[in-house]
Write a protein that holds these residues in place. Sequence first.
Motif, PDB file in Angstrom:
ATOM      1  N   HIS A  19       0.831  -1.199   0.000  1.00 37.57           N
ATOM      2  CA  HIS A  19       0.000   0.000   0.000  1.00 37.57           C
ATOM      3  C   HIS A  19       0.867   1.251   0.000  1.00 37.57           C
ATOM      4  O   HIS A  19       1.851   1.310   0.728  1.00 37.57           O
ATOM      5  CB  HIS A  19      -0.898  -0.020   1.246  1.00 37.57           C
ATOM      6  CG  HIS A  19      -2.166   0.739   1.046  1.00 37.57           C
ATOM      7  ND1 HIS A  19      -2.217   2.103   1.190  1.00 37.57           N
ATOM      8  CD2 HIS A  19      -3.406   0.351   0.670  1.00 37.57           C
ATOM      9  CE1 HIS A  19      -3.448   2.509   0.937  1.00 37.57           C
ATOM     10  NE2 HIS A  19      -4.189   1.461   0.598  1.00 37.57           N
ATOM     11  N   PRO A  20       0.498   2.252  -0.795  1.00 35.07           N
ATOM     12  CA  PRO A  20       1.330   3.458  -0.828  1.00 35.07           C
ATOM     13  C   PRO A  20       1.024   4.409   0.329  1.00 35.07           C
ATOM     14  O   PRO A  20       1.739   5.370   0.519  1.00 35.07           O
ATOM     15  CB  PRO A  20       0.940   4.105  -2.156  1.00 35.07           C
ATOM     16  CG  PRO A  20      -0.472   3.708  -2.361  1.00 35.07           C
ATOM     17  CD  PRO A  20      -0.641   2.351  -1.737  1.00 35.07           C
ATOM     18  N   GLY A  21      -0.050   4.133   1.088  1.00 38.07           N
ATOM     19  CA  GLY A  21      -0.494   5.039   2.150  1.00 38.07           C
ATOM     20  C   GLY A  21       0.627   5.479   3.087  1.00 38.07           C
ATOM     21  O   GLY A  21       0.863   6.691   3.245  1.00 38.07           O
ATOM     22  N   PRO A  22       1.350   4.528   3.717  1.00 36.92           N
ATOM     23  CA  PRO A  22       2.385   4.945   4.671  1.00 36.92           C
ATOM     24  C   PRO A  22       3.464   5.809   4.021  1.00 36.92           C
ATOM     25  O   PRO A  22       3.928   6.782   4.626  1.00 36.92           O
ATOM     26  CB  PRO A  22       2.972   3.613   5.158  1.00 36.92           C
ATOM     27  CG  PRO A  22       1.914   2.600   4.898  1.00 36.92           C
ATOM     28  CD  PRO A  22       1.171   3.066   3.696  1.00 36.92           C
ATOM     29  N   ALA A  23       3.848   5.476   2.789  1.00 35.63           N
ATOM     30  CA  ALA A  23       4.893   6.257   2.124  1.00 35.63           C
ATOM     31  C   ALA A  23       4.398   7.674   1.836  1.00 35.63           C
ATOM     32  O   ALA A  23       5.127   8.650   2.049  1.00 35.63           O
ATOM     33  CB  ALA A  23       5.301   5.558   0.830  1.00 35.63           C
ATOM     34  N   VAL A  24       3.138   7.783   1.401  1.00 36.39           N
ATOM     35  CA  VAL A  24       2.567   9.101   1.109  1.00 36.39           C
ATOM     36  C   VAL A  24       2.461   9.906   2.409  1.00 36.39           C
ATOM     37  O   VAL A  24       2.831  11.086   2.464  1.00 36.39           O
ATOM     38  CB  VAL A  24       1.171   8.954   0.442  1.00 36.39           C
ATOM     39  CG1 VAL A  24       0.504  10.309   0.324  1.00 36.39           C
ATOM     40  CG2 VAL A  24       1.319   8.322  -0.932  1.00 36.39           C
ATOM     41  N   ALA A  25       1.979   9.237   3.486  1.00 33.85           N
ATOM     42  CA  ALA A  25       1.866   9.912   4.786  1.00 33.85           C
ATOM     43  C   ALA A  25       3.247  10.359   5.249  1.00 33.85           C
ATOM     44  O   ALA A  25       3.408  11.451   5.806  1.00 33.85           O
ATOM     45  CB  ALA A  25       1.235   8.981   5.806  1.00 33.85           C
ATOM     46  N   GLY A  26       4.260   9.521   5.016  1.00 34.61           N
ATOM     47  CA  GLY A  26       5.631   9.863   5.397  1.00 34.61           C
ATOM     48  C   GLY A  26       6.124  11.099   4.669  1.00 34.61           C
ATOM     49  O   GLY A  26       6.770  11.978   5.260  1.00 34.61           O
ATOM     50  N   LEU A  27       5.792  11.196   3.386  1.00 35.01           N
ATOM     51  CA  LEU A  27       6.218  12.350   2.588  1.00 35.01           C
ATOM     52  C   LEU A  27       5.571  13.635   3.110  1.00 35.01           C
ATOM     53  O   LEU A  27       6.241  14.669   3.278  1.00 35.01           O
ATOM     54  CB  LEU A  27       5.824  12.125   1.121  1.00 35.01           C
ATOM     55  CG  LEU A  27       6.414  13.118   0.128  1.00 35.01           C
ATOM     56  CD1 LEU A  27       7.917  12.952   0.014  1.00 35.01           C
ATOM     57  CD2 LEU A  27       5.760  12.930  -1.242  1.00 35.01           C
ATOM     58  N   VAL A  28       4.261  13.531   3.406  1.00 31.91           N
ATOM     59  CA  VAL A  28       3.550  14.689   3.955  1.00 31.91           C
ATOM     60  C   VAL A  28       4.161  15.076   5.301  1.00 31.91           C
ATOM     61  O   VAL A  28       4.394  16.267   5.585  1.00 31.91           O
ATOM     62  CB  VAL A  28       2.046  14.375   4.118  1.00 31.91           C
ATOM     63  CG1 VAL A  28       1.328  15.531   4.794  1.00 31.91           C
ATOM     64  CG2 VAL A  28       1.417  14.104   2.762  1.00 31.91           C
ATOM     65  N   GLY A  29       4.450  14.060   6.126  1.00 35.89           N
ATOM     66  CA  GLY A  29       5.060  14.308   7.433  1.00 35.89           C
ATOM     67  C   GLY A  29       6.408  14.989   7.285  1.00 35.89           C
ATOM     68  O   GLY A  29       6.746  15.917   8.037  1.00 35.89           O
ATOM     69  N   LEU A  30       7.196  14.552   6.301  1.00 34.97           N
ATOM     70  CA  LEU A  30       8.518  15.151   6.088  1.00 34.97           C
ATOM     71  C   LEU A  30       8.402  16.614   5.677  1.00 34.97           C
ATOM     72  O   LEU A  30       9.200  17.453   6.117  1.00 34.97           O
ATOM     73  CB  LEU A  30       9.269  14.378   5.009  1.00 34.97           C
ATOM     74  CG  LEU A  30      10.168  13.232   5.496  1.00 34.97           C
ATOM     75  CD1 LEU A  30      10.844  12.566   4.320  1.00 34.97           C
ATOM     76  CD2 LEU A  30      11.219  13.742   6.492  1.00 34.97           C
TER      77      LEU A  30
END
Lengths: 610, 254
Positions: free
Chosen positions: A36-47
């Motif tokens: 799932h791309p969700g965690p990676a996308v959330a990580g990018l937003v978090g960064l």
Amino acid sequence: MSAAPATAGPPAGTLSAVAVPARMRATMLRRSLREHPGPAVAGLVGLLAAAWLIWYALRGDQHTLGLLAGAWVLGWIVLPLLLGGGRGRVRPAHLRLEPIGGVPAAIGLLAASAIGIGPAVSLVALAALPVHAARHGTVAVLVTASGAVLLWLLGLIGSAIALEVVGHAGGPVGALLTGIFTGTAMGVAGSLWAVFPWVSVLLTAAPEGVVRAMAYVPSGWPITAATGPTGQGVRRMAALVGIVALCAAAYIMLVRRVLIAGVPFRPRATTAASPVGARRERLGWVPAATRAVTGREARAWMRHPLRLQYLAFAVVYGALLAGLPLLSDVDLLLPWAGPLAVLGAAAMSAGLVGLDGTALWLPLTAPGGERAEVRGRALAWLLVVTPIGVLLTVAGVILAPRVDALTALSTLPALLGAGASVPVWVSLLRVRPVADPRHPTSADNPTDIVSVLVATAGGLLAAAPVLALAVWGPPEAAPLLPLVGLLCGAAVWWGGVWLADDRLARRGPEVLAAAGQRSRPPETVIPLTWNVQWYRENTATAWALGLLTVGWIPLIPQGVMPLAFGIDGGWIVAGHLDAGARTAVGWGMIGVGVAMLLAGLVLWDRRPAR
Amino acid sequence: MIPPALEIRSLVKTFAAHRAVDGIDLTVHTGTFHGIVGPNGAGKSTTIGMAVGLLTPDSGEIRILGHDALRDRGLTRALTGVLPDGLDFPERLTGAELLRYTGGLRGLRRAAATDRAAELIEVLGLAKGAGTPLADCSTGTRKKLGLAQALLHAPRLLVLDEPFEAVDPVSAATIRRVLRRFVAGGGTCVLSTHSMLLVEQMCDEVTVIHQGRVVAAGPVAEVAAGSSLEDRFVELVGAEASGSAGLDWLTGAR
């Protein structure tokens, strides 16, 4: 569940036992990133958010920075409860059969919790504290860096405790907390225009009240320890160490309790024995079968964690959406607190049938059960939500006596009528079953956005004639508004009930079968390495990944940041333009970003099952 | 002439490419205990689900006590008590509240429902389950509460899917006595089970289903054909008695 080898051998050492949960977590994270791309996308937003915090730390106010760091740690603790952060996490119960003591297990579990995108991004964000202290010298940097690590540990342990005690409790505490949090987030997001002036004051320099309060907030202590008198600094850092130690001790006790007791700690409230004895007959005018369903639903509203979450959301959302404009001295919306809360409750009720699993078989085996089911659900919703709507509306009218509240009061019955029946139809039409109807957690909300939008549209449809008459009608028609509201509410009520009746009577077994479909189709596996063949064969999924990853760039840094915070770095296009063009380009970027993300979501939804 | 309590003709149900029920004929005589047995996935629960209206058949006829169950659904529902297997309950209700709810759903007067529920709770040993949310009840207690709700409106046909699963021996004996009294009073009980011993002890007639078809039906002794029902069942469904070969690492001397 164990990652230990299957063959018998010498008992593993403590160090190895501590490492087992971390290895389990690393495997889970790898798998989750592939699927799932969700965690990676959330990580990018978090960064991106962390980068902004560090940028703010370079020249911002120290008290506001402390407040933002505290908000970050609090968000780290609370957000996983909302976003299903408990999934894919190694829990104390997973180690129940392992030969491992409470302390090593707790250390291992915390080490496992530290492996993930959230902790990594949080560490980057908290680096803002030593960055801010750099202007005060090396010692200040070292002190604030230690403070940042302590705050990071506080977030890590706090999040682990919250997930274990609240997130998996299935009880009212987690549900209410999640409902309040989501309601606050949505309420603030919907009132950005009113919140921005206050936020800009805070970002420029914290008001005196905030400065005084920050003396008691741990996230403000690292910087004040580095910049204030030595004695005070030592005391505050010692207090921070003490708080972290206390949390660690609490977590060790929690883990030990789970390991020793052999059952997960679940402070679920049990219902007291209810005697079968006869009670006073209420709703005597309602047919017995409908009354029975109404009673069942009313109890479910008071006991089901996700329903409590929905109610808490609706109340907080309505109150904030109507009340936050007061920050900009706007009180026009106060009487609308009730209607907004009712609309929120209707939207959140769009998946209620799915929450009950396959319990629908009971009305489907009783004579006339379908009609009773539909009417009982609608009636119970009215009984629960009407007092909330009326109370909030009356409170708004009292708080803003000079505001004309007639339109809001007239809209209320229309929204109540629609909210009671349309969501029943929607949830019979689009059944999204909860994974575990017996013990759902606050992270298992199955309601989907399409159902929410249809239920909301039902309310808006009912309210439209009232609003149209109030805006475009002649002034002498104003006394008719309450009557129009009542008629519209009644009409949409009957429309919704008719549709739901028809759906259940014609397709009852189909709805029941959908309620039993709890297993999802296997997720598409995304290769972690560059695999040209895979991307050729999965063009739509590859596009979805690309859009969901890149879409945030025009939305946040190119759109929201220059418009909301006046940020204009070298690569921000709007930052190089004058006022009018800047606003237009900023909004254009937001439009492009939203379109990219929506297109990504649509393509992701259409990916073929494996 | 008394019509059969349950009469099924040429019943068919297909899920995607899998024909779960393939032209089943079944007759359950009024005032009898009728067992439906078959291996896992044979089509027992699907047949029962269609009989009580929880599944829609692709084709076929179902009559309950002479009434067309597909057309006169309201009437046949009133005559039938159902305990399905593996379905949820309103999980936030306590056992007592579940009975009060089903009593209301069935149109019973509140006082009558209250008296009957209290009696069922006492007879079936459900005092603890009566005050516990269903979500927190054990599987056995849920089965007993499910049986209580099926009996509450005094149906004429009782359709039970795996009614004794996870029920303790003492409670099972109580349930057997209650069901025998129900049948002795003119009621009819259809039960699906994997226990051949239970069928031999309780049932007058049995239907054996395999791969969506009836492979044997009639009085229990007739179907057993002189051997035990279990041996006959294994023979009927064509299963080979596995388990006697392999696993040397487990069974060999150490």
